[in-house]
Design a protein around this motif. Sequence first.
Motif, short mmCIF file in Angstrom:
data_model
loop_
_atom_site.label_atom_id
_atom_site.label_comp_id
_atom_site.label_asym_id
_atom_site.label_seq_id
_atom_site.Cartn_x
_atom_site.Cartn_y
_atom_site.Cartn_z
N GLN A 191 -2.53 -3.59 6.59
CA GLN A 191 -2.68 -3.08 5.37
C GLN A 191 -1.92 -1.97 5.07
N LEU A 192 -1.45 -1.37 5.83
CA LEU A 192 -0.60 -0.38 5.89
C LEU A 192 0.92 -0.82 5.40
N GLU A 193 0.99 -1.89 6.08
CA GLU A 193 2.68 -2.56 5.79
C GLU A 193 2.47 -3.05 4.33
N ASP A 221 4.75 -0.32 -2.84
CA ASP A 221 4.80 1.35 -3.07
C ASP A 221 5.44 1.31 -4.55
N CYS A 222 6.89 0.89 -4.78
CA CYS A 222 7.55 0.78 -5.75
C CYS A 222 7.42 2.16 -6.67
N ASN A 223 7.63 3.33 -6.18
CA ASN A 223 7.32 4.41 -6.70
C ASN A 223 8.88 5.28 -7.01
N LEU A 259 12.25 -2.17 4.80
CA LEU A 259 10.89 -2.74 4.91
C LEU A 259 11.19 -4.27 5.07
N ALA A 260 10.53 -4.76 5.98
CA ALA A 260 10.68 -6.19 6.41
C ALA A 260 10.20 -7.19 5.24
N LEU A 310 -5.21 -0.09 -3.31
CA LEU A 310 -6.48 0.31 -2.57
C LEU A 310 -6.04 0.80 -1.18
N TYR A 311 -5.22 0.01 -0.54
CA TYR A 311 -4.65 0.51 0.87
C TYR A 311 -3.94 1.71 0.75
#
Length: 446
Positions: free
Chosen positions: A241-243, A249-251, A381-382, A401-402
């Motif tokens: 979930q963290l991954e 994220d795309c911020n 990020l993989a 949500l995560y």
Amino acid sequence: MKGILILLQFLVFGLLAQARPADDYTRLVQPAVFSLSRVMMHDVVNPPAASRYYAYCLLGAYQLVAQNNSTVPAPQLLIRHYPAPQQGGKTVAYRLAALFSILETGKLLLPSGYMLEQDIADLVVKLQKRKVPQRDIDTAIAVAQRTAAHIVAFSKKDDYGKLSAKLRYTPLKEEGRWFPTPPTYMEAVEPHWKTVRPLVIDSCNQFAPQPPTAYSKEPGSDFYRLAKEVYDLSKKATPEQLEIAAFWDCNPFAVATSGHLSLGFKKISPGGHWMNIAGIAAQKAGLDFDATVLLQTSVAIALMDAFISCWDEKFRSSRIRPETFINKYIDVQWQPLLQTPPFPEYPSGHSVVSAASAEVLTYLLGDGFAYTDDSEIMFELAPRKFRSFRQAAEEAAISRLYGGIHFRDAITQGMVEGKAVGETVVARLKQAGIKPFQEGARIVVK
């Protein structure tokens, strides 16, 4: 390190392009689109504005393809209010002109569009090394510049230029309403975006979602349970979930603070991520140049209209973010995994635009189209594998949500809204005569 990875990505794209026959420029489309993303990352362009730039920059390329390939419908059949292009777009070098048009339009529209002059120069050198006749290059650039001017003139009528003259947004001083969040407490992003003219949907509120869950600070209420879900999940989130949260994220601009030191991190926007997915899918499907442009343009159109639709509801309901509510009523020290974006919570923007993009890609490439998304490699990020575009959209949605930045109803209703926008774009594609590629559309015959 990140800069090196971006450079390596460009080099890989270049090597792949040079490995193709001299008359095949298909693999140059994705790096041209990524050039736009790179400039937008430099400028920290916000997500709604980024979607607008992608749409207009791809429209010029699409126009040129349609003018030279009779199997591709004219843009007037897809886009509302689109003016008939002037003569002069027909040329044997139209694929080159389409590539240059993406860059030339970006050069005119983007705040730091001048940065694309180097990309244009690099493309010229690359073509020269491939022994492309100079007259074809010169013709392509001239046609691209005329096309870019036509697109810019069309873009000026969408009311984007009026946004800066509108009243500054003031957060509502009511319980349950959005208020700027840590660490930068930035003011609201594009509060009047709903006034921008859409490309396909009829209006910003054509697909307004159902009202959000009624606000309540009382334990046991439906809204309190939504907030508690976000809080509880953050305490026991799995590595997977963290991954997922980090991957989507795309911020465009996240800020990390340490004492008096603040560091800014730039990333691609949600729209930029989906544009890259479109490029990945086009290459895996083996689409030819014209089909690749059609695919990328269709996704860009869906993105622009999805953001207009989403932003209409965001500033109507102006709902509080989980971070604000949880800090006030559950845990004053709690922080979300992802930085909370600077605009109201409902609905989830990533959910809306992901669902819209997935519908368009699913129509054109099929529901069982599996692919590997390596869009986030440049951010260390993989890659992630997906069975379909809809599965990817669902993961992008739940990632909010995560990440602790959205309540569940904003995600589920955002998906419904985005699917409706995507279906409307698909309906327009069908009406114009654009068939799914796997059904033998002539433009994809190799």
